[in-house]
Design an enzyme around this catalytic site. Structure first.
Site, PDB file in Angstrom:
ATOM      1  N   GLY A   1       5.008  65.029  74.634  1.00 35.70           N
ATOM      2  CA  GLY A   1       4.090  64.980  73.509  1.00 35.70           C
ATOM      3  C   GLY A   1       3.418  63.627  73.442  1.00 35.70           C
ATOM      4  O   GLY A   1       4.088  62.597  73.428  1.00 35.70           O
ATOM      5  N   HIS A   2       2.093  63.618  73.442  1.00 37.54           N
ATOM      6  CA  HIS A   2       1.342  62.363  73.350  1.00 37.54           C
ATOM      7  C   HIS A   2       0.631  62.322  72.012  1.00 37.54           C
ATOM      8  O   HIS A   2      -0.093  63.250  71.660  1.00 37.54           O
ATOM      9  CB  HIS A   2       0.316  62.264  74.486  1.00 37.54           C
ATOM     10  CG  HIS A   2       0.951  62.093  75.831  1.00 37.54           C
ATOM     11  ND1 HIS A   2       0.257  62.179  77.009  1.00 37.54           N
ATOM     12  CD2 HIS A   2       2.232  61.840  76.178  1.00 37.54           C
ATOM     13  CE1 HIS A   2       1.084  61.984  78.023  1.00 37.54           C
ATOM     14  NE2 HIS A   2       2.290  61.782  77.537  1.00 37.54           N
TER      15      HIS A   2
ATOM     16  N   LYS B   1       2.401  56.331  75.553  1.00 39.05           N
ATOM     17  CA  LYS B   1       1.395  56.430  76.620  1.00 39.05           C
ATOM     18  C   LYS B   1       0.057  56.935  76.108  1.00 39.05           C
ATOM     19  O   LYS B   1      -0.994  56.544  76.600  1.00 39.05           O
ATOM     20  CB  LYS B   1       1.916  57.346  77.733  1.00 39.05           C
ATOM     21  CG  LYS B   1       3.064  56.743  78.539  1.00 39.05           C
ATOM     22  CD  LYS B   1       3.537  57.672  79.644  1.00 39.05           C
ATOM     23  CE  LYS B   1       4.260  58.884  79.128  1.00 39.05           C
ATOM     24  NZ  LYS B   1       5.561  58.563  78.484  1.00 39.05           N
TER      25      LYS B   1
ATOM     26  N   GLN C   1       6.697  62.007  80.154  1.00 39.22           N
ATOM     27  CA  GLN C   1       8.087  61.541  80.150  1.00 39.22           C
ATOM     28  C   GLN C   1       8.181  60.089  80.646  1.00 39.22           C
ATOM     29  O   GLN C   1       7.216  59.346  80.527  1.00 39.22           O
ATOM     30  CB  GLN C   1       8.988  62.466  80.975  1.00 39.22           C
ATOM     31  CG  GLN C   1       9.270  63.811  80.331  1.00 39.22           C
ATOM     32  CD  GLN C   1       8.281  64.875  80.753  1.00 39.22           C
ATOM     33  OE1 GLN C   1       7.781  64.894  81.860  1.00 39.22           O
ATOM     34  NE2 GLN C   1       8.005  65.798  79.868  1.00 39.22           N
TER      35      GLN C   1
END
Length: 429
Positions: free
Chosen positions: A40-41, A16, A225
């Site tokens: 976590g991105h 994402k 998520q």
């Protein structure tokens, strides 16, 4: 003006961050609306990797304003660390760049202690949480004993609420779980200064966002998520503690559902999940190892290796319904390069019956068998493709099957980790 929501359609880790970063070019405001630092991105910009757990992905754009909504549970220690790391890289984040909802709940050290103690006590029955205190914080929120950001930044209120919470939490930690108590003075020494440091970022996020919308400015909502980790709609109990579906922007950021123009669903070109729970298309062979190694499938939050399997379009179809997806953004297509044969799950069979959707209980889901369609793979390097026409026909057939089975068009196709390694087919704005 347009509000666009980006959500994950699988079990998280769909990439994402990169797509949000691309869409940020067309938005003035970027919002996190649920979850916590269990997400976590990862962004790769100019060859440099950035990993964010709380800050919205748009924070690297100095001309944008980012928001942490009231639906997010905030660990102030982690947030301060992220701000410090950005400062070390020359990226200054001030109140003009970031607003934190006054109503957002705060993750405390006793939440983390309870999270770890509960998982340890569960033994083989553990869920596989990140141990970040997310679940216990949401429990306190629902139990109406939580500490909110507005409390953290008022020293006397914070001290009183911390004392009341520790009386109960330390009873559970010491008497039931048999672990050490959390020390009041130690928490105060860390959290009171943090509250004062973060105080300038406090704001009425719902009001600020609605004012921006009324001015005709574009807002991008960034989910954390994935849909099948949703507390209500996911593979319960192997889920997160919030609702990653698009409708959560109303509860988590204060924006009404009628303000949304488009919902983009992120789909990894294969399927992964972390932790426990059934996984219908999971692979334990060379194909699974190919996906894990080439896709670098290790959690950005925990470092845990992700379980890998073929693309599950039954799961994606469910996500279309649950979030009202208007388009799909496909990521990590390049990871499939080099496989001679590809399988795509287009249905489930359970006890001789065909299913149109995932069953509600994990016991039944664990007994489901995938119904596959088999396609030819490709060996050509697709990382430089910038148009569909640049892709091999076998690759395009894979994309066509996804659109056919899911019933939604592709808006983006990612062929590499870099921002520019993307085929843009349409804009949700």
């Amino acid at each position: 003006m347009a509000n666009v929501v980006v959500v994950g359609t699988q079990w998280g880790d769909e990439g994402k961050g990169k797509i949000v970063d691309l869409l940020t070019a067309e938005a003035q405001h970027i919002v996190r609306f649920q979850g916590g630092n269990n997400a976590g991105h990862t962004l790769v910009v100019g060859g440099e990797k950035h990993i964010f757990h709380l800050l919205p992905s748009g924070i690297l754009h100095q001309d944008k304003r980012c928001y942490i909504g009231n639906g997010v549970v905030v660990d102030p220690v982690v947030l301060a660390q992220e701000l410090d790391r950005l400062a070390e890289r020359g990226v200054r984040v001030g109140p003009e760049h970031l607003a934190i909802a006054e109503r957002a709940h705060i993750i405390m050290p006793y939440h983390q202690a309870l999270d770890l103690a509960r998982e340890s006590k569960a033994g083989r029955g553990k869920i596989g949480t990140t141990g970040r205190g997310i679940g216990p914080c949401y429990v306190d929120k629902a139990g109406r004993v939580g500490i909110r950001f507005i409390d953290l930044i008022r020293p006397e209120v914070f001290a009183e609420k911390l004392k009341a919470n520790l009386e109960e939490k330390n009873f559970w930690l010491t008497k039931y779980f048999g672990v050490e108590a959390v020390d009041y003075a130690e928490v105060m020494a860390v959290y009171q200064p943090l509250g004062q440091r973060l105080k300038p970022f406090a704001g009425n996020v719902a009001l600020l966002l609605n004012q921006a919308w009324e001015r005709g400015e574009n807002i991008l909502f960034e989910g954390a998520q994935g849909t099948h980790l949703d507390l209500d709609h996911g593979t319960y109990p192997f889920v997160t503690s919030s609702n990653p579906v698009a409708g959560s922007i109303s509860a988590g950021a204060g924006m009404g559902p009628t303000t949304v123009k488009a919902v983009v669903g992120l789909v990894k070109a294969y399927t992964t999940r972390v932790g426990g729970g059934p996984f219908v298309t999971e692979l334990a062979d060379d194909n699974g190892r190919h996906l894990q190694e080439r896709g670098q499938e290790f959690g950005s939050t925990t470092g845990r290796p992700r379980r890998c399997g073929w693309l599950d379009l039954v799961a994606v179809r469910d996500s279309v319904r649950l979030s009202g997806l208007t388009s799909l953004a496909l990521t990590k297509l390049d990871v499939l390069t080099g496989l001679d044969e590809l399988k795509v799950c287009v249905g489930y069979e359970l006890d001789g019956r065909s299913l149109e959707a995932m069953p509600p209980d994990v016991e039944s889901l664990g007994r489901c068998r995938p119904v596959y369609r088999t396609l030819s793979g490709w060996r050509e390097d697709i990382s430089r493709a910038r148009r569909l026409e640049d892709l091999p026909q076998t690759t395009r057939s894979y994309l066509d099957l996804i659109e056919e089975v899911v019933g939604r068009p592709l808006s983006h196709v990612s062929v590499g980790p870099e921002r520019e390694a993307t085929i843009v087919l349409s804009s949700p704005f």
